[in-house]
Design an enzyme around this catalytic site. Structure first.
Site, PDB file in Angstrom:
ATOM      1  N   ARG A 173       0.812  -1.209   0.000  1.00 14.69           N
ATOM      2  CA  ARG A 173       0.000   0.000   0.000  1.00 14.69           C
ATOM      3  C   ARG A 173       0.848   1.263   0.000  1.00 14.69           C
ATOM      4  NH1 ARG A 173      -4.980   0.110   2.999  1.00 14.69           N
ATOM      5  NH2 ARG A 173      -4.135   1.733   4.320  1.00 14.69           N
ATOM      6  N   ARG A 177       8.376   6.844  -4.306  1.00 14.39           N
ATOM      7  CA  ARG A 177       8.393   7.818  -5.404  1.00 14.39           C
ATOM      8  C   ARG A 177       9.776   8.404  -5.585  1.00 14.39           C
ATOM      9  NH1 ARG A 177       3.970  10.779  -2.893  1.00 14.39           N
ATOM     10  NH2 ARG A 177       2.090   9.624  -3.438  1.00 14.39           N
ATOM     11  N   ARG A 250      -6.499  -6.302  14.985  1.00 15.00           N
ATOM     12  CA  ARG A 250      -5.620  -5.502  15.824  1.00 15.00           C
ATOM     13  C   ARG A 250      -6.493  -4.427  16.434  1.00 15.00           C
ATOM     14  NH1 ARG A 250      -1.440  -6.840  18.302  1.00 15.00           N
ATOM     15  NH2 ARG A 250      -0.374  -4.829  18.277  1.00 15.00           N
ATOM     16  N   ARG A 281       2.138   6.414  16.804  1.00 13.85           N
ATOM     17  CA  ARG A 281       2.138   7.763  16.218  1.00 13.85           C
ATOM     18  C   ARG A 281       1.475   8.761  17.146  1.00 13.85           C
ATOM     19  NH1 ARG A 281      -1.926   6.621  11.027  1.00 13.85           N
ATOM     20  NH2 ARG A 281      -3.645   5.732  12.215  1.00 13.85           N
ATOM     21  N   GLU A 301      -1.226   7.125  19.835  1.00 17.31           N
ATOM     22  CA  GLU A 301      -1.936   5.913  19.392  1.00 17.31           C
ATOM     23  C   GLU A 301      -1.080   4.683  19.703  1.00 17.31           C
ATOM     24  OE1 GLU A 301      -3.896   6.491  15.570  1.00 17.31           O
ATOM     25  OE2 GLU A 301      -3.341   4.442  15.055  1.00 17.31           O
ATOM     26  N   TYR A 349      -9.778  -4.717   4.983  1.00 16.17           N
ATOM     27  CA  TYR A 349      -9.181  -3.419   5.250  1.00 16.17           C
ATOM     28  C   TYR A 349      -9.693  -2.439   4.194  1.00 16.17           C
ATOM     29  CZ  TYR A 349      -5.298  -0.437   6.705  1.00 16.17           C
ATOM     30  OH  TYR A 349      -4.536   0.578   7.203  1.00 16.17           O
ATOM     31  N   ASP A 351     -10.866   1.430   3.042  1.00 17.72           N
ATOM     32  CA  ASP A 351     -10.883   2.856   3.331  1.00 17.72           C
ATOM     33  C   ASP A 351     -12.303   3.395   3.138  1.00 17.72           C
ATOM     34  OD1 ASP A 351      -8.295   3.457   4.169  1.00 17.72           O
ATOM     35  OD2 ASP A 351      -7.534   3.432   2.116  1.00 17.72           O
TER      36      ASP A 351
HETATM   37  P1  FAD Z   1     -17.400   1.371  11.044  1.00 10.17           P
HETATM   38  O1  FAD Z   1     -16.962   2.783  10.896  1.00 10.17           O
HETATM   39  O2  FAD Z   1     -16.644   0.478  11.944  1.00 10.17           O
HETATM   40  O3  FAD Z   1     -18.923   1.382  11.466  1.00 10.17           O
HETATM   41  C1  FAD Z   1     -19.612   0.221  11.881  1.00 10.17           C
HETATM   42  C2  FAD Z   1     -20.611   0.653  12.945  1.00 10.17           C
HETATM   43  O4  FAD Z   1     -21.406  -0.479  13.282  1.00 10.17           O
HETATM   44  C3  FAD Z   1     -19.942   1.110  14.222  1.00 10.17           C
HETATM   45  O5  FAD Z   1     -20.399   2.396  14.580  1.00 10.17           O
HETATM   46  C4  FAD Z   1     -20.340   0.058  15.240  1.00 10.17           C
HETATM   47  O6  FAD Z   1     -20.515   0.586  16.547  1.00 10.17           O
HETATM   48  C5  FAD Z   1     -21.650  -0.444  14.659  1.00 10.17           C
HETATM   49  N1  FAD Z   1     -22.002  -1.798  15.094  1.00 10.17           N
HETATM   50  C6  FAD Z   1     -21.212  -2.902  15.058  1.00 10.17           C
HETATM   51  N2  FAD Z   1     -21.878  -3.967  15.547  1.00 10.17           N
HETATM   52  C7  FAD Z   1     -23.103  -3.535  15.881  1.00 10.17           C
HETATM   53  C8  FAD Z   1     -24.250  -4.161  16.447  1.00 10.17           C
HETATM   54  N3  FAD Z   1     -24.246  -5.461  16.776  1.00 10.17           N
HETATM   55  N4  FAD Z   1     -25.354  -3.420  16.677  1.00 10.17           N
HETATM   56  C9  FAD Z   1     -25.375  -2.086  16.373  1.00 10.17           C
HETATM   57  N5  FAD Z   1     -24.320  -1.437  15.841  1.00 10.17           N
HETATM   58  C10 FAD Z   1     -23.201  -2.151  15.587  1.00 10.17           C
HETATM   59  N6  FAD Z   1     -10.144   5.317   5.959  1.00 10.17           N
HETATM   60  C11 FAD Z   1      -9.837   6.309   5.082  1.00 10.17           C
HETATM   61  O7  FAD Z   1     -10.439   6.382   4.018  1.00 10.17           O
HETATM   62  N7  FAD Z   1      -8.875   7.225   5.366  1.00 10.17           N
HETATM   63  C12 FAD Z   1      -8.170   7.193   6.534  1.00 10.17           C
HETATM   64  O8  FAD Z   1      -7.314   8.048   6.767  1.00 10.17           O
HETATM   65  C13 FAD Z   1      -8.471   6.164   7.467  1.00 10.17           C
HETATM   66  N8  FAD Z   1      -7.803   6.075   8.625  1.00 10.17           N
HETATM   67  C14 FAD Z   1      -8.123   5.099   9.509  1.00 10.17           C
HETATM   68  C15 FAD Z   1      -7.440   5.066  10.712  1.00 10.17           C
HETATM   69  C16 FAD Z   1      -7.754   4.100  11.650  1.00 10.17           C
HETATM   70  C17 FAD Z   1      -7.006   4.066  12.940  1.00 10.17           C
HETATM   71  C18 FAD Z   1      -8.763   3.143  11.370  1.00 10.17           C
HETATM   72  C19 FAD Z   1      -9.107   2.090  12.370  1.00 10.17           C
HETATM   73  C20 FAD Z   1      -9.436   3.183  10.174  1.00 10.17           C
HETATM   74  C21 FAD Z   1      -9.138   4.159   9.231  1.00 10.17           C
HETATM   75  N9  FAD Z   1      -9.819   4.254   8.025  1.00 10.17           N
HETATM   76  C22 FAD Z   1      -9.495   5.233   7.133  1.00 10.17           C
HETATM   77  C23 FAD Z   1     -10.889   3.296   7.662  1.00 10.17           C
HETATM   78  C24 FAD Z   1     -12.272   3.784   8.045  1.00 10.17           C
HETATM   79  O9  FAD Z   1     -12.373   3.867   9.449  1.00 10.17           O
HETATM   80  C25 FAD Z   1     -13.296   2.793   7.481  1.00 10.17           C
HETATM   81  O10 FAD Z   1     -13.198   2.728   6.088  1.00 10.17           O
HETATM   82  C26 FAD Z   1     -14.734   3.149   7.829  1.00 10.17           C
HETATM   83  O11 FAD Z   1     -14.888   3.571   9.140  1.00 10.17           O
HETATM   84  C27 FAD Z   1     -15.566   1.919   7.607  1.00 10.17           C
HETATM   85  O12 FAD Z   1     -16.908   2.231   7.765  1.00 10.17           O
HETATM   86  P2  FAD Z   1     -17.912   1.086   8.184  1.00 10.17           P
HETATM   87  O13 FAD Z   1     -19.261   1.712   8.201  1.00 10.17           O
HETATM   88  O14 FAD Z   1     -17.688  -0.104   7.349  1.00 10.17           O
HETATM   89  O15 FAD Z   1     -17.430   0.633   9.633  1.00 10.17           O
HETATM   90  N1  UDP Z   2       4.362   1.597   7.492  1.00 12.27           N
HETATM   91  C1  UDP Z   2       5.660   1.667   7.946  1.00 12.27           C
HETATM   92  N2  UDP Z   2       6.143   2.847   8.409  1.00 12.27           N
HETATM   93  C2  UDP Z   2       5.389   3.972   8.437  1.00 12.27           C
HETATM   94  C3  UDP Z   2       4.071   3.911   7.954  1.00 12.27           C
HETATM   95  C4  UDP Z   2       3.579   2.702   7.484  1.00 12.27           C
HETATM   96  O1  UDP Z   2       6.348   0.671   7.955  1.00 12.27           O
HETATM   97  O2  UDP Z   2       5.882   5.020   8.891  1.00 12.27           O
HETATM   98  C5  UDP Z   2       3.854   0.297   7.016  1.00 12.27           C
HETATM   99  C6  UDP Z   2       3.190  -0.499   8.115  1.00 12.27           C
HETATM  100  O3  UDP Z   2       3.496  -1.864   7.902  1.00 12.27           O
HETATM  101  C7  UDP Z   2       1.718  -0.261   7.873  1.00 12.27           C
HETATM  102  C8  UDP Z   2       1.677  -0.197   6.348  1.00 12.27           C
HETATM  103  O4  UDP Z   2       2.890   0.451   5.994  1.00 12.27           O
HETATM  104  O5  UDP Z   2       0.932  -1.304   8.367  1.00 12.27           O
HETATM  105  C9  UDP Z   2       0.502   0.565   5.800  1.00 12.27           C
HETATM  106  O6  UDP Z   2       0.525   1.855   6.334  1.00 12.27           O
HETATM  107  P1  UDP Z   2      -0.653   2.860   6.133  1.00 12.27           P
HETATM  108  O7  UDP Z   2      -0.281   4.128   6.807  1.00 12.27           O
HETATM  109  O8  UDP Z   2      -1.028   2.886   4.702  1.00 12.27           O
HETATM  110  O9  UDP Z   2      -1.806   2.131   6.894  1.00 12.27           O
HETATM  111  P2  UDP Z   2      -2.807   2.551   8.025  1.00 12.27           P
HETATM  112  O10 UDP Z   2      -2.187   3.585   8.908  1.00 12.27           O
HETATM  113  O11 UDP Z   2      -4.012   3.019   7.284  1.00 12.27           O
HETATM  114  O12 UDP Z   2      -2.938   1.257   8.692  1.00 12.27           O
END
Ligand code: FAD
Ligand code: UDP
Length: 365
Positions: A173, A177, A250, A281, A301, A349, A351
């Site tokens: 991912r 560059r 995780r 981070r 985090e 996974y 986005d």
């Molecule tokens: P969720 O957001 O998990 O929503 C599911 C909902 O269902 C939750 O509110 C939960 O409480 C509810 N639920 C679950 N079970 C039940 C139940 N039994 N009854 C009632 N409610 C329930 N994506 C990006 O595009 N850009 C980013 O920079 C980015 N950064 C991220 C950083 C982190 C740390 C994480 C963890 C994810 C990141 N993502 C990012 C991904 C992003 O969070 C997800 O793509 C998005 O939230 C998924 O939406 P969802 O609706 O599938 O799931």
């Molecule tokens: N990664 C890394 N160093 C960094 C940032 C990312 O090695 O400083 C690696 C790490 O294995 C991570 C993967 O690249 O799981 C994907 O990172 P990204 O930031 O795209 O994922 P996210 O934060 O959305 O999990």
């Protein structure tokens, strides 16, 4: 509330909200159940000291899909934030993703050909035609120096496993560059909704009934009678009572602090890529927006092993879990009126743009 609905949506994250919006727009009645006390799932933002704080980790909306971008822009005005995280390795600061700024800092090289030459030389000692794990993949992509300083420690902290035990695709991912370009995402469109994701999802769900603190699985039989179609966005294994065993995730722990200073680290995202720093981070939320104000809010985090009851954040996409997911998927296909979607429902996974795209597609079908 106790009438019959066309669609029952479980989960008010982006997937659920997209489906609910489309249902309402096409004249269908819809009820949303959310087990948390708020909307927007993991994209949830909360205002603290006038700053939108990303409570479940930093969320940057980025996509190459013009339709998804247009859809998201119906509910929010996006700012022009470009994600350019930094890596802090024992106090040395490097630009991410791996680009000419990173290579210049690492080796003092100035031109792309010099950088390529060093990487090619390092790859000679450790190139794998068919990388079998993340370490082999990373070494084959960027060589030893970058792997040791910017990848190994961060990845092992993030996933709680050795790089040799992780699948190669996690690292694919990350862009490499040979230009001086710190833009983390290769995306045509990118930004953060002004006013936060919670306000954006509120607009998506305008006029739709949402019940908070309601866990669908606790009262599944009751809720199943409420609608002809159910869209479930919770964990697929939980839906089936973990009957085939639990899928692994995780999890994360966040430590948020308000600091009495205007600027703590000068950037929204700083990754700590050494092994010794316990967190992966630090996020300084105000830099996702204007950066103004006398105070700042930061979040450290920490990555942790998931145990039942923790928030499942990242599906562990290794072979064992993928096989188990396939078995649950087979069960899911036999459910007569339930569609499984989103990051947890599909154990993928995904986005936010991918989740939106899939939800739009599911609704159309
Ligand atoms: P969720 O957001 O998990 O929503 C599911 C909902 O269902 C939750 O509110 C939960 O409480 C509810 N639920 C679950 N079970 C039940 C139940 N039994 N009854 C009632 N409610 C329930 N994506 C990006 O595009 N850009 C980013 O920079 C980015 N950064 C991220 C950083 C982190 C740390 C994480 C963890 C994810 C990141 N993502 C990012 C991904 C992003 O969070 C997800 O793509 C998005 O939230 C998924 O939406 P969802 O609706 O599938 O799931
Ligand atoms: N990664 C890394 N160093 C960094 C940032 C990312 O090695 O400083 C690696 C790490 O294995 C991570 C993967 O690249 O799981 C994907 O990172 P990204 O930031 O795209 O994922 P996210 O934060 O959305 O999990």
């Amino acid at each position: 509330m106790y009438g019959k609905y066309d669609v029952l949506v479980v989960g008010a994250g982006l997937y659920g909200a997209t489906v609910a919006y489309c249902a309402k727009k096409s004249g269908k009645s819809c009820l949303v159940l959310e087990k948390r006390a708020h909307l927007a799932g993991n994209a949830y933002t909360e205002e603290i000291e006038g700053i939108q704080v990303h409570k479940y980790g930093p969320h940057i909306f980025h996509t190459n899909n013009a339709k998804v971008w247009e859809f998201a822009n119906r509910f929010a005005e996006f700012n022009r934030y470009t994600n350019s995280p930094l890596a802090n390795y024992h106090g040395e600061i490097y630009n991410l993703p791996f680009n000419m700024n990173t290579f210049n800092k690492m080796w003092g090289v100035v031109s792309p050909s010099e950088a390529m030459e060093i990487i090619e030389r390092q790859k000679k000692d450790c190139f794998f035609e068919n990388p079998q794990n993340l370490e082999e993949q990373a070494l084959s992509l960027v060589g030893r120096d970058i792997y040791e300083k910017l990848i190994r420690g961060y990845t092992e902290k993030q996933w709680g496993r050795k790089c040799t035990e992780l699948p190669p695709d996690i690292i694919r991912r990350l862009p490499v560059r040979f230009t001086y370009d710190n833009n983390y995402f290769t995306a045509d469109y990118q930004g953060i909704p002004k006013g936060g994701y919670t306000a954006m999802v509120e607009r998506m769900l305008d006029g739709i009934e949402v019940l908070f603190n309601e866990d669908y699985l606790q009262n599944k039989e009751k809720w199943d009678k409420f609608a002809d179609m159910i869209v479930y966005t919770g964990p697929i294994d939980a839906y089936f009572g973990y009957c085939l065993g639990a899928l692994e995730y995780r999890s994360l722990r966040f430590e948020t602090e308000v600091l009495d200073m205007p600027n703590f680290q000068g950037n929204a995202v700083v990754n700590y890529t050494d092994r010794e720093t316990p967190y992966t981070r630090i996020i300084e939320h105000k830099h996702f927006e204007s950066g103004k104000g006398d105070k700042t809010v930061i979040t450290r985090e920490y990555s942790k092993e998931w145990v039942q009851g923790d928030e499942p954040y990242y599906p562990v996409g290794d072979e064992k879990n993928t096989e188990l997911y396939k078995k649950y998927f087979t069960l899911a296909q036999k459910e007569p009126k339930t569609v499984f979607g989103g990051r947890l429902g599909e154990y993928k996974y995904l986005d936010m743009d991918a989740v939106t795209e899939r939800a739009l597609l599911v609704f159309r079908n």
